[in-house]
Scaffold this motif. Structure first.
Motif, PDB file in Angstrom:
ATOM      1  N   ARG A  45       0.958  -0.914   0.069  1.00  9.68           N
ATOM      2  CA  ARG A  45      -0.169  -0.118   0.044  1.00  9.68           C
ATOM      3  C   ARG A  45       0.910   0.943  -0.123  1.00  9.68           C
ATOM      4  N   VAL A  46       0.730   2.159  -0.733  1.00  8.64           N
ATOM      5  CA  VAL A  46       1.642   3.530  -0.944  1.00  8.64           C
ATOM      6  C   VAL A  46       0.329   4.300  -0.868  1.00  8.64           C
ATOM      7  N   LEU A  47       0.789   5.012  -0.061  1.00  7.39           N
ATOM      8  CA  LEU A  47      -0.125   6.950  -0.022  1.00  7.39           C
ATOM      9  C   LEU A  47       0.614   7.725  -0.616  1.00  7.39           C
ATOM     10  N   LEU A  80       6.660  11.671  10.954  1.00  5.64           N
ATOM     11  CA  LEU A  80       6.399   9.675  10.437  1.00  5.64           C
ATOM     12  C   LEU A  80       7.470   9.737  12.629  1.00  5.64           C
ATOM     13  N   ARG A  81       8.816  10.084  12.927  1.00  8.80           N
ATOM     14  CA  ARG A  81       9.218   9.916  14.271  1.00  8.80           C
ATOM     15  C   ARG A  81       8.273   9.873  14.958  1.00  8.80           C
ATOM     16  N   GLU A  82       7.287  11.150  15.294  1.00  8.57           N
ATOM     17  CA  GLU A  82       7.291  11.992  16.091  1.00  8.57           C
ATOM     18  C   GLU A  82       6.028  10.551  16.268  1.00  8.57           C
ATOM     19  N   ALA A  83       5.497   9.816  15.971  1.00  4.53           N
ATOM     20  CA  ALA A  83       4.226   9.036  14.746  1.00  4.53           C
ATOM     21  C   ALA A  83       4.506   7.355  15.955  1.00  4.53           C
ATOM     22  N   GLY A  84       5.845   7.737  15.575  1.00  4.82           N
ATOM     23  CA  GLY A  84       6.505   5.903  16.225  1.00  4.82           C
ATOM     24  C   GLY A  84       6.542   5.419  14.445  1.00  4.82           C
ATOM     25  N   ALA A  85       6.297   5.971  13.244  1.00  8.05           N
ATOM     26  CA  ALA A  85       6.226   5.547  12.171  1.00  8.05           C
ATOM     27  C   ALA A  85       7.526   5.686  10.804  1.00  8.05           C
ATOM     28  N   GLU A  86       8.567   5.770  11.915  1.00  4.94           N
ATOM     29  CA  GLU A  86       9.960   6.612  10.720  1.00  4.94           C
ATOM     30  C   GLU A  86       9.792   4.751  10.118  1.00  4.94           C
ATOM     31  N   ASN A  87       9.643   3.897  10.051  1.00  4.53           N
ATOM     32  CA  ASN A  87       9.980   2.942   9.250  1.00  4.53           C
ATOM     33  C   ASN A  87       8.940   3.013   7.940  1.00  4.53           C
ATOM     34  N   ILE A  88       8.023   4.017   7.664  1.00  4.05           N
ATOM     35  CA  ILE A  88       7.419   4.250   6.387  1.00  4.05           C
ATOM     36  C   ILE A  88       8.201   4.854   6.252  1.00  4.05           C
ATOM     37  N   PRO A  89       9.218   4.571   4.531  1.00  2.00           N
ATOM     38  CA  PRO A  89      10.136   5.251   4.135  1.00  2.00           C
ATOM     39  C   PRO A  89       9.152   6.459   2.685  1.00  2.00           C
ATOM     40  N   VAL A  90       9.986   7.526   2.350  1.00  2.00           N
ATOM     41  CA  VAL A  90       9.402   8.446   2.344  1.00  2.00           C
ATOM     42  C   VAL A  90       9.896   8.288   0.933  1.00  2.00           C
ATOM     43  N   ILE A  91       9.240   8.522  -0.600  1.00  2.00           N
ATOM     44  CA  ILE A  91       9.683   9.142  -1.790  1.00  2.00           C
ATOM     45  C   ILE A  91       9.833  10.798  -2.526  1.00  2.00           C
ATOM     46  N   SER A 147      -1.414  16.226   8.198  1.00  2.00           N
ATOM     47  CA  SER A 147      -1.877  15.021   7.130  1.00  2.00           C
ATOM     48  C   SER A 147      -1.358  14.230   6.749  1.00  2.00           C
ATOM     49  N   VAL A 148      -0.614  14.052   6.396  1.00  2.00           N
ATOM     50  CA  VAL A 148       0.085  12.916   5.042  1.00  2.00           C
ATOM     51  C   VAL A 148       0.288  12.011   6.083  1.00  2.00           C
ATOM     52  N   VAL A 149       1.373  11.974   7.256  1.00  2.00           N
ATOM     53  CA  VAL A 149       1.698  11.147   8.472  1.00  2.00           C
ATOM     54  C   VAL A 149       0.181  11.162   8.886  1.00  2.00           C
ATOM     55  N   ALA A 150      -0.733  11.649   9.351  1.00  2.35           N
ATOM     56  CA  ALA A 150      -2.017  10.922  10.029  1.00  2.35           C
ATOM     57  C   ALA A 150      -2.480  10.056   9.515  1.00  2.35           C
ATOM     58  N   ALA A 151      -2.686  10.116   7.563  1.00  2.00           N
ATOM     59  CA  ALA A 151      -3.362   9.690   6.687  1.00  2.00           C
ATOM     60  C   ALA A 151      -2.450   8.164   6.084  1.00  2.00           C
TER      61      ALA A 151
END
Length: 133
Positions: free
Chosen positions: A3-5, A76-87, A43-47
């Motif tokens: 899944r890619v946002l 992303l780090r603040e949300a504990g989601a730093e493992n989601i790569p950003v392109i 909003s990007v990180v929340a989604a």
């Protein structure tokens, strides 16, 4: 299926390219969530967290990448989601490429990237993030 946002960050209102990229990814077998125009880092990180995505693709043509992209990785780090790569894709001057990598971008795609290059960049970023998780 990964899944890619896909999002447009900031005030940039040009969305043709990001829609083409979303279609490329969909045609390659990704599940794509498009958030639309005028998104904020928050909003990007929340989604991304809500949708449990494997990667985030951000299109920027406005030149605000230096200010906004580090905020995405910080959120992303603040949300504990730093493992989601950003392109990051869009108009990024050669002189800014290293700064974007240092800001945490898994890949930076500039104009002229082929569909194969886009798909490979996203696939590789997801694979690398899963290996380190």
């Amino acid at each position: 299926m990964s899944r890619v946002l896909v999002a447009k960050l900031g005030l940039d209102g040009h969305d043709r390219g990001v829609k083409v990229v979303a279609r490329m990814l969909r045609d390659a077998g990704f599940e794509v969530i498009y958030t639309g125009l005028f998104q904020t880092p928050e909003s990007v990180v929340a989604a991304a967290v809500d949708e449990d995505v494997d990667a985030i693709g951000i299109s920027m043509l406005s030149g605000a990448h230096e200010a906004l992209m580090p905020l995405v990785t910080q959120r992303l780090r603040e949300a504990g989601a730093e493992n989601i790569p950003v392109i990051l894709g869009g108009i990024v001057p050669d002189g800014d490429l290293e700064a974007m990598r240092e800001a945490g971008m898994a890949a930076v795609l500039t104009p002229g990237a082929t569909a194969d290059e886009v798909v490979a960049a996203v696939s590789d970023a997801i694979e690398r993030s899963q290996q380190t998780a």
